[in-house]
Design a protein around this motif. Structure first.
Motif, PDB file in Angstrom:
ATOM      1  N   LYS A 242      -2.353  -6.660   2.745  1.00 32.88           N
ATOM      2  CA  LYS A 242      -2.713  -7.652   1.726  1.00 32.88           C
ATOM      3  C   LYS A 242      -2.914  -7.008   0.347  1.00 32.88           C
ATOM      4  O   LYS A 242      -2.702  -7.634  -0.687  1.00 32.88           O
TER       5      LYS A 242
ATOM      6  N   ARG B  40       3.313  -6.746  -3.671  1.00 27.66           N
ATOM      7  CA  ARG B  40       4.688  -7.243  -3.541  1.00 27.66           C
ATOM      8  C   ARG B  40       4.778  -8.412  -2.556  1.00 27.66           C
ATOM      9  O   ARG B  40       3.978  -8.526  -1.636  1.00 27.66           O
ATOM     10  N   ASP B  41       5.784  -9.266  -2.767  1.00 26.37           N
ATOM     11  CA  ASP B  41       6.102 -10.259  -1.740  1.00 26.37           C
ATOM     12  C   ASP B  41       6.593  -9.527  -0.507  1.00 26.37           C
ATOM     13  O   ASP B  41       7.198  -8.456  -0.619  1.00 26.37           O
ATOM     14  N   LYS B  42       6.327 -10.099   0.653  1.00 25.12           N
ATOM     15  CA  LYS B  42       6.754  -9.406   1.863  1.00 25.12           C
ATOM     16  C   LYS B  42       7.127 -10.366   2.973  1.00 25.12           C
ATOM     17  O   LYS B  42       6.682 -11.517   3.001  1.00 25.12           O
ATOM     18  N   GLU B  43       7.959  -9.842   3.862  1.00 27.12           N
ATOM     19  CA  GLU B  43       8.341 -10.571   5.068  1.00 27.12           C
ATOM     20  C   GLU B  43       7.742  -9.763   6.208  1.00 27.12           C
ATOM     21  O   GLU B  43       7.947  -8.545   6.283  1.00 27.12           O
TER      22      GLU B  43
ATOM     23  N   LYS C 175       9.537  -6.920  -0.819  1.00 31.23           N
ATOM     24  CA  LYS C 175      10.543  -7.259  -1.824  1.00 31.23           C
ATOM     25  C   LYS C 175      10.239  -6.442  -3.071  1.00 31.23           C
ATOM     26  O   LYS C 175       9.080  -6.186  -3.392  1.00 31.23           O
TER      27      LYS C 175
END
Lengths: 237, 237
Positions: free
Chosen positions: B192, B196-199, B232
């Motif tokens: 958290k 960054r955005d993450k998958e 990302k």
């Protein structure tokens, strides 16, 4: 999902030795009607195809091999047009209900051109599957008789030598650096900055007949060169 | 090297599906006189042995299975005595000229107990070989239909959740964290922190009949849980 269409199957063929294919990969290659094997140059034979040629030679039924060109270039737009072209070639087979196996060195999830083509085809609604393969670095470790990670060690995998290595090496216990021979001098300089004791070895053409294992860095420019750096823990003073 | 002695062969049996063994592993297991399959508890069957049982059942010749106990404990001295005991058991077979295959989940170079036993036996002058296997994280990627690395992305492999992750995550494009379910809350907190955005996805019992794939973290405590975090790239502002 197009149910009457064929599916695309990415197959990792491992680092070089045909016996390092999985049973699942062999079974699929013994029966799939179309094999897609990208090649980097019209004049050079495909390494992935040469690894599975023995399996294909053993087939008594008909099958097609398609060999789209994927040149080793950096121009993103040009690359994308090659990928799109390969995807169209594959889709024309899938539309006829034929399954297509896309063979790729090592593993399809690790730096494989398969991923770019698979994304285009998946986005168009076709079924895509992957059969994992032995990746080059576990193949190299087995050939060299070393481990990559033990206990709580952290393994770092970097697809090519570049300056980012300098920032990240200190966090790794083992660093696997692929395609090292073109920039082995830069790699040496970066690794030298790390104060820890280290064991360094390089493997070229892992699993192939001309496999070579070097102490230290690989300097002769062969494409399929992987360098493994194992750092020893710094003693607390 | 003791030329009249047997050799020790570490065999990676892959993540679970028997069809993900390599052809080389199958051939070896069809003929080797002794199979060493460590088990973590006297009462629990060995997962690695269950993966190769079908191959062994197909043999018409005699073979031995030895199953030294390798309990899942943290006490280093106790562990070393278990490894030494297993090594003695294997050496007594090697001394009779028998080859011994040591089967291990995934790949023998990646966090395998094989390495500790192999070191003892190698140091005693016996020949040691490794046959690589599909490691759990490429198996997980194939099951989930995702890639681990593309282009110049950096892959980080961490064998268990601990605080070091906080320092190193920012350098990775993909993080593979193994055995995550016991500390999934700590992992969530650490991940958290990364802006960054993450998958995020988790795979449990990859390649086995009860394989499960989760969006996000695995919270149910199953041992063979791997979490893959794909970050990302941050847009340059």
């Amino acid at each position: 999902m197009n149910m009457n269409k064929g599916k695309l199957i990415g197959i990792g063929v491992g680092p070089g030795d045909p016996e390092l294919l999985t049973v699942k990969a062999v079974k699929t290659l013994e029966s799939v009607p179309v094999i897609c094997s990208p090649k980097s140059s019209p004049k050079k034979p495909s390494v992935a195809l040469s690894i599975v040629q023995g399996i294909l030679d053993g087939r008594s039924d008909e099958y097609n091999v398609i060999e789209p060109l994927f040149p080793m270039i950096e121009d993103k737009n040009a690359l994308e047009s090659y990928w799109a072209g390969a995807a169209e070639l594959i889709i024309s087979e899938l539309d006829e209900g034929q399954n297509v196996s896309f063979i790729t060195l090592g593993d399809p999830a690790i730096y494989s051109t398969f991923s770019y083509v698979a994304r285009i085809i998946g986005d168009r609604g076709y079924l895509v599957e992957m059969i994992p393969g032995i990746n080059s670095f576990t193949g190299c470790a087995a050939s060299a008789g070393i481990t990559l990670g033990e206990k709580d060690e952290i393994i770092l995998v970097v697809p090519k030598v570049d300056q980012r290595l300098g920032e990240i090496l200190e966090h790794a216990d083992t660093a696997v650096v692929m395609k090292t021979s073109r920039h082995s001098h830069m790699l040496e300089e970066i690794v030298k900055q790390d104060p820890r004791d280290k064991e360094i070895l390089s493997v070229q053409n892992c699993g192939m007949e001309d496999e070579e294992i070097f102490d230290g860095f690989a300097r002769n420019g062969k494409y399929l060169s992987t360098t493994i750096i194992k750092f020893k823990k710094l003693e607390n003073k």
